[in-house]
Design an enzyme around this catalytic site. Structure first.
Site, PDB file in Angstrom:
ATOM      1  N   HIS A  31       0.851  -1.194   0.000  1.00  0.00           N
ATOM      2  CA  HIS A  31       0.000   0.000   0.000  1.00  0.00           C
ATOM      3  C   HIS A  31       0.887   1.244   0.000  1.00  0.00           C
ATOM      4  O   HIS A  31       1.454   1.631   1.029  1.00  0.00           O
ATOM      5  CB  HIS A  31      -0.947   0.039   1.201  1.00  0.00           C
ATOM      6  CG  HIS A  31      -1.918   1.184   1.133  1.00  0.00           C
ATOM      7  ND1 HIS A  31      -3.173   1.081   0.558  1.00  0.00           N
ATOM      8  CD2 HIS A  31      -1.815   2.475   1.539  1.00  0.00           C
ATOM      9  CE1 HIS A  31      -3.787   2.250   0.620  1.00  0.00           C
ATOM     10  NE2 HIS A  31      -2.990   3.111   1.222  1.00  0.00           N
ATOM     11  N   ASP A 257       2.120   2.968   3.219  1.00  0.00           N
ATOM     12  CA  ASP A 257       1.257   4.134   2.951  1.00  0.00           C
ATOM     13  C   ASP A 257       2.064   5.376   2.564  1.00  0.00           C
ATOM     14  O   ASP A 257       1.546   6.496   2.563  1.00  0.00           O
ATOM     15  CB  ASP A 257       0.304   4.456   4.104  1.00  0.00           C
ATOM     16  CG  ASP A 257      -0.794   5.416   3.666  1.00  0.00           C
ATOM     17  OD1 ASP A 257      -1.204   5.357   2.487  1.00  0.00           O
ATOM     18  OD2 ASP A 257      -1.224   6.263   4.475  1.00  0.00           O
TER      19      ASP A 257
HETATM   20  C1  0GY Z   1      -4.247   6.414   2.528  1.00  0.00           C
HETATM   21  C2  0GY Z   1      -5.065   7.218   3.395  1.00  0.00           C
HETATM   22  C3  0GY Z   1      -5.620   8.422   3.137  1.00  0.00           C
HETATM   23  C4  0GY Z   1      -5.767   9.025   1.852  1.00  0.00           C
HETATM   24  C5  0GY Z   1      -6.080   8.359   0.727  1.00  0.00           C
HETATM   25  O1  0GY Z   1      -6.612   8.230  -1.502  1.00  0.00           O
HETATM   26  C6  0GY Z   1      -6.353   8.986  -0.575  1.00  0.00           C
HETATM   27  O2  0GY Z   1      -6.353  10.214  -0.684  1.00  0.00           O
HETATM   28  O3  0GY Z   1      -6.196   7.058   0.739  1.00  0.00           O
HETATM   29  C7  0GY Z   1      -6.189   9.185   4.270  1.00  0.00           C
HETATM   30  O4  0GY Z   1      -6.256  10.420   4.183  1.00  0.00           O
HETATM   31  O5  0GY Z   1      -6.586   8.562   5.273  1.00  0.00           O
HETATM   32  O6  0GY Z   1      -4.381   5.191   2.543  1.00  0.00           O
HETATM   33  O7  0GY Z   1      -3.435   6.945   1.787  1.00  0.00           O
END
Ligand code: 0GY
Length: 302
Positions: A31, A257
């Site tokens: 991820h 992440d």
């Molecule tokens: C992550 C979490 C976040 C954001 C996104 O696609 C995204 O903008 O997933 C978050 O802000 O919790 O998994 O990157």
């Protein structure tokens, strides 16, 4: 195009430490994202935030620094349904990356085939209200039915409090389903409380459901350690992640992440995040399943 980062949002950490935990050969960061660069791959007009740039080369450098062999790059909401930056990263990854994209109902079968050939293996449905506008569920179900024959899966992102309302939709999805960040449990609540119990029930009763046991830095209330040389960050998240890893060892994934969108309090050191892994997967066998076998099966058909 020039973009200005959303005020208050932290940049990703440029000098991550070398993890003390040696990742097993073949480990996958399942991820992570690429952001732009905005000048080359503009952010989407409908986005809820503007991140700083985080390019494919920077991602690949992090991969090598931490000791991962491969990445799964997930479409972030700041790029909407324009997957260009992600696809460019896949094309330059020399087979070492797979992708999870966002598509609209208007996507053609030929486009899906092309995405598949480029290394895409899933679509992401995001239900976190601060990140996206609502998409009708019948549209999402139609997309899920169209990607199922390709052997792709659906990645879902939601907050724990919303699981009851989303239950019927989630349990009707016809593919493998991968939940981002354990369905975002509130780790200040008891692990045996109704919210996390419902998430465990979702996984127990539906063998097609997997979970990423990622993002302790987002979920933790106690936070990272003080800068005293300890490497035991995010301890309040450990029991939750460990419960999932030990109950469903063949249906878990882990990811950094990186580049960590939407963090305002602290930005994690990615080396320290890797050192979180042996706290939640405590045997070499669990670590191998989490980091190597499970992602290899789901993303590389191994
Ligand atoms: C992550 C979490 C976040 C954001 C996104 O696609 C995204 O903008 O997933 C978050 O802000 O919790 O998994 O990157």
């Amino acid at each position: 195009m020039e973009f200005t980062k959303t005020p208050g949002w932290l940049d990703w950490y440029t000098g991550p430490s070398k993890p003390a935990f040696a990742l097993p050969p073949g480990a996958v960061d399942a991820h992570c994202h690429v952001f732009g660069p905005g000048a080359q791959f503009p952010f989407a007009p409908e986005r809820k935030y503007t991140p700083c740039d985080a390019s494919k080369d920077q991602l690949f450098a992090l991969r090598d620094h931490l000791g991962f062999e491969r990445n799964v790059i997930v479409q972030a909401t700041c790029h909407g349904a324009d997957n260009s930056a992600l696809l460019d990263a896949l094309r330059h990854a020399e087979g070492k990356a797979r992708g999870v994209v966002t598509v609209k109902r208007s996507v053609t079968d030929q486009q899906l085939q092309d995405l598949n050939a480029t290394g895409v293996r899933g679509v992401r449905f995001n239900f976190v209200k601060r990140l996206v506008d609502f998409t009708p569920k019948d549209e999402l179900m139609e997309i899920a039915a169209r990607i199922a024959p390709l052997g792709w899966h659906v990645v879902i992102y939601f907050e724990a409090v919303d699981l009851p309302e989303l239950w019927d939709f989630f349990t009707a999805l016809p593919t493998t389903v991968v939940v981002d960040h354990m369905g975002r449990p509130d780790v200040s609540k008891p692990i045996d409380g109704p919210e996390f119990k419902l998430f465990l029930k979702y996984m127990r009763e539906h063998p097609n459901v997997w979970s990423k046991v990622s993002c302790p830095e987002r979920l933790s209330v106690t936070g990272p350690p003080a800068l005293d040389g300890q490497r035991n960050a995010y301890q309040d998240v450990v029991p939750f992640a460990r419960r999932i890893v030990e109950t469903f060892p063949d249906r878990v994934l882990w990811g950094t992440d990186w580049p960590h969108p939407n963090l305002k309090n602290h930005m994690p050191d990615d080396g320290l995040l890797v050192d979180f892994i042996p706290h939640i997967a405590v045997t070499p066998e669990l670590q191998r399943k989490l980091l190597v076998d499970n992602p290899a099966r789901l993303y590389w058909g191994a």
